[in-house]
Design a protein around this motif. Sequence first.
Motif, PDB file in Angstrom:
ATOM      1  N   ASN A   2       0.856  -1.297  -0.058  1.00 47.42           N
ATOM      2  CA  ASN A   2       0.217   0.034   0.031  1.00 47.42           C
ATOM      3  C   ASN A   2       0.823   1.328  -0.138  1.00 47.42           C
ATOM      4  O   ASN A   2       1.753   1.437   0.453  1.00 47.42           O
ATOM      5  N   VAL A   3       0.443   2.298  -0.612  1.00 43.61           N
ATOM      6  CA  VAL A   3       1.184   3.661  -0.718  1.00 43.61           C
ATOM      7  C   VAL A   3       0.012   4.601  -0.518  1.00 43.61           C
ATOM      8  O   VAL A   3      -1.272   4.304  -0.700  1.00 43.61           O
ATOM      9  N   ASP A   4       0.497   5.960  -0.284  1.00 39.85           N
ATOM     10  CA  ASP A   4      -0.496   6.832  -0.065  1.00 39.85           C
ATOM     11  C   ASP A   4      -0.649   7.622  -1.474  1.00 39.85           C
ATOM     12  O   ASP A   4       0.360   7.982  -2.107  1.00 39.85           O
ATOM     13  N   CYS A   5      -1.821   7.898  -1.924  1.00 39.22           N
ATOM     14  CA  CYS A   5      -1.949   8.749  -2.864  1.00 39.22           C
ATOM     15  C   CYS A   5      -1.382  10.148  -3.100  1.00 39.22           C
ATOM     16  O   CYS A   5      -1.431  10.988  -1.640  1.00 39.22           O
ATOM     17  N   PRO A   6      -0.402  10.480  -3.774  1.00 36.65           N
ATOM     18  CA  PRO A   6       0.007  11.903  -3.505  1.00 36.65           C
ATOM     19  C   PRO A   6      -0.595  12.927  -3.567  1.00 36.65           C
ATOM     20  O   PRO A   6      -0.148  14.052  -2.994  1.00 36.65           O
ATOM     21  N   THR A   7      -1.890  12.980  -3.992  1.00 36.74           N
ATOM     22  CA  THR A   7      -2.749  14.069  -4.203  1.00 36.74           C
ATOM     23  C   THR A   7      -3.559  13.979  -2.617  1.00 36.74           C
ATOM     24  O   THR A   7      -3.663  15.111  -1.951  1.00 36.74           O
ATOM     25  N   CYS A   8      -4.371  13.043  -2.462  1.00 37.32           N
ATOM     26  CA  CYS A   8      -5.460  13.026  -1.490  1.00 37.32           C
ATOM     27  C   CYS A   8      -4.947  12.392  -0.136  1.00 37.32           C
ATOM     28  O   CYS A   8      -5.602  12.150   0.977  1.00 37.32           O
ATOM     29  N   TRP A  14      -0.642  -0.601  -4.302  1.00 35.86           N
ATOM     30  CA  TRP A  14      -0.053  -0.559  -5.529  1.00 35.86           C
ATOM     31  C   TRP A  14      -0.100  -2.003  -6.351  1.00 35.86           C
ATOM     32  O   TRP A  14       0.318  -2.893  -5.980  1.00 35.86           O
ATOM     33  N   ASP A  15      -1.053  -1.851  -7.477  1.00 38.24           N
ATOM     34  CA  ASP A  15      -1.340  -2.824  -8.093  1.00 38.24           C
ATOM     35  C   ASP A  15      -1.434  -2.711  -9.572  1.00 38.24           C
ATOM     36  O   ASP A  15      -2.030  -1.539 -10.024  1.00 38.24           O
ATOM     37  N   THR A  16      -1.016  -3.606 -10.638  1.00 37.46           N
ATOM     38  CA  THR A  16      -0.959  -3.335 -12.058  1.00 37.46           C
ATOM     39  C   THR A  16      -2.346  -3.054 -12.553  1.00 37.46           C
ATOM     40  O   THR A  16      -2.457  -2.625 -13.585  1.00 37.46           O
ATOM     41  N   ALA A  17      -3.345  -3.497 -11.699  1.00 37.03           N
ATOM     42  CA  ALA A  17      -4.831  -3.446 -12.207  1.00 37.03           C
ATOM     43  C   ALA A  17      -5.221  -1.956 -11.925  1.00 37.03           C
ATOM     44  O   ALA A  17      -6.454  -1.609 -12.463  1.00 37.03           O
ATOM     45  N   ASN A  18      -4.328  -1.115 -11.186  1.00 34.21           N
ATOM     46  CA  ASN A  18      -4.712   0.303 -11.172  1.00 34.21           C
ATOM     47  C   ASN A  18      -4.013   0.924 -12.124  1.00 34.21           C
ATOM     48  O   ASN A  18      -2.741   1.509 -11.944  1.00 34.21           O
ATOM     49  N   PHE A  23      -1.648   7.187  -7.803  1.00 35.20           N
ATOM     50  CA  PHE A  23      -2.726   7.856  -7.458  1.00 35.20           C
ATOM     51  C   PHE A  23      -3.826   7.021  -7.383  1.00 35.20           C
ATOM     52  O   PHE A  23      -3.910   5.853  -8.055  1.00 35.20           O
ATOM     53  N   CYS A  24      -5.090   7.322  -6.466  1.00 36.54           N
ATOM     54  CA  CYS A  24      -6.066   6.654  -6.180  1.00 36.54           C
ATOM     55  C   CYS A  24      -6.958   6.502  -7.299  1.00 36.54           C
ATOM     56  O   CYS A  24      -7.809   5.466  -7.649  1.00 36.54           O
ATOM     57  N   SER A  25      -7.211   7.544  -8.061  1.00 36.12           N
ATOM     58  CA  SER A  25      -8.111   7.834  -9.279  1.00 36.12           C
ATOM     59  C   SER A  25      -7.612   8.601 -10.290  1.00 36.12           C
ATOM     60  O   SER A  25      -6.663   9.177 -10.145  1.00 36.12           O
ATOM     61  N   GLU A  26      -8.137   8.661 -11.438  1.00 39.59           N
ATOM     62  CA  GLU A  26      -7.891   9.743 -12.522  1.00 39.59           C
ATOM     63  C   GLU A  26      -7.944  11.192 -12.053  1.00 39.59           C
ATOM     64  O   GLU A  26      -7.321  11.925 -12.481  1.00 39.59           O
ATOM     65  N   ARG A  27      -8.882  11.371 -11.119  1.00 32.11           N
ATOM     66  CA  ARG A  27      -9.086  12.766 -10.648  1.00 32.11           C
ATOM     67  C   ARG A  27      -7.980  13.247  -9.974  1.00 32.11           C
ATOM     68  O   ARG A  27      -7.452  14.177 -10.122  1.00 32.11           O
ATOM     69  N   CYS A  28      -7.453  12.342  -9.215  1.00 32.17           N
ATOM     70  CA  CYS A  28      -6.217  12.744  -8.413  1.00 32.17           C
ATOM     71  C   CYS A  28      -4.977  12.864  -9.213  1.00 32.17           C
ATOM     72  O   CYS A  28      -4.192  13.721  -9.398  1.00 32.17           O
ATOM     73  N   GLN A  29      -5.057  11.935 -10.439  1.00 31.22           N
ATOM     74  CA  GLN A  29      -3.735  12.210 -11.250  1.00 31.22           C
ATOM     75  C   GLN A  29      -3.918  13.353 -12.124  1.00 31.22           C
ATOM     76  O   GLN A  29      -3.037  14.070 -12.380  1.00 31.22           O
ATOM     77  N   LEU A  30      -5.195  14.044 -12.561  1.00 28.94           N
ATOM     78  CA  LEU A  30      -5.475  15.097 -13.129  1.00 28.94           C
ATOM     79  C   LEU A  30      -5.182  16.218 -12.304  1.00 28.94           C
ATOM     80  O   LEU A  30      -4.470  17.258 -12.931  1.00 28.94           O
ATOM     81  N   ILE A  31      -5.240  16.163 -11.160  1.00 30.07           N
ATOM     82  CA  ILE A  31      -5.168  17.307 -10.207  1.00 30.07           C
ATOM     83  C   ILE A  31      -3.546  17.555 -10.085  1.00 30.07           C
ATOM     84  O   ILE A  31      -3.049  18.707 -10.108  1.00 30.07           O
ATOM     85  N   ASP A  32      -2.955  16.431 -10.009  1.00 29.22           N
ATOM     86  CA  ASP A  32      -1.285  16.465  -9.868  1.00 29.22           C
ATOM     87  C   ASP A  32      -0.877  17.103 -11.146  1.00 29.22           C
ATOM     88  O   ASP A  32       0.193  17.891 -11.483  1.00 29.22           O
TER      89      ASP A  32
END
Length: 62
Positions: A2-8, A14-18, A23-32
């Motif tokens: 497990n890792v902490d999402c850099p945004t939220c 941490w899984d290749t399925a993600n 990031f935990c979601s597309e939203r957090c990825q786009l914010i970054d």
Amino acid sequence: MNVDCPTCKKSVEWDTANPYRPFCSERCQLIDLGAWANEEYRVPAENADPSDLDQGGDLTSH
């Protein structure tokens, strides 16, 4: 693992399925990504002494 999402900071596995990891979601990825685009993040640098820089030679003289 497990890792902490850099945004939220939400814990996310941490899984290749993600496709958004670490990031935990597309939203957090786009914010970054937006923060990088707005130059909110900076990479620290030291001021260089001009005498330490490689001048590469004079290209105008033959």
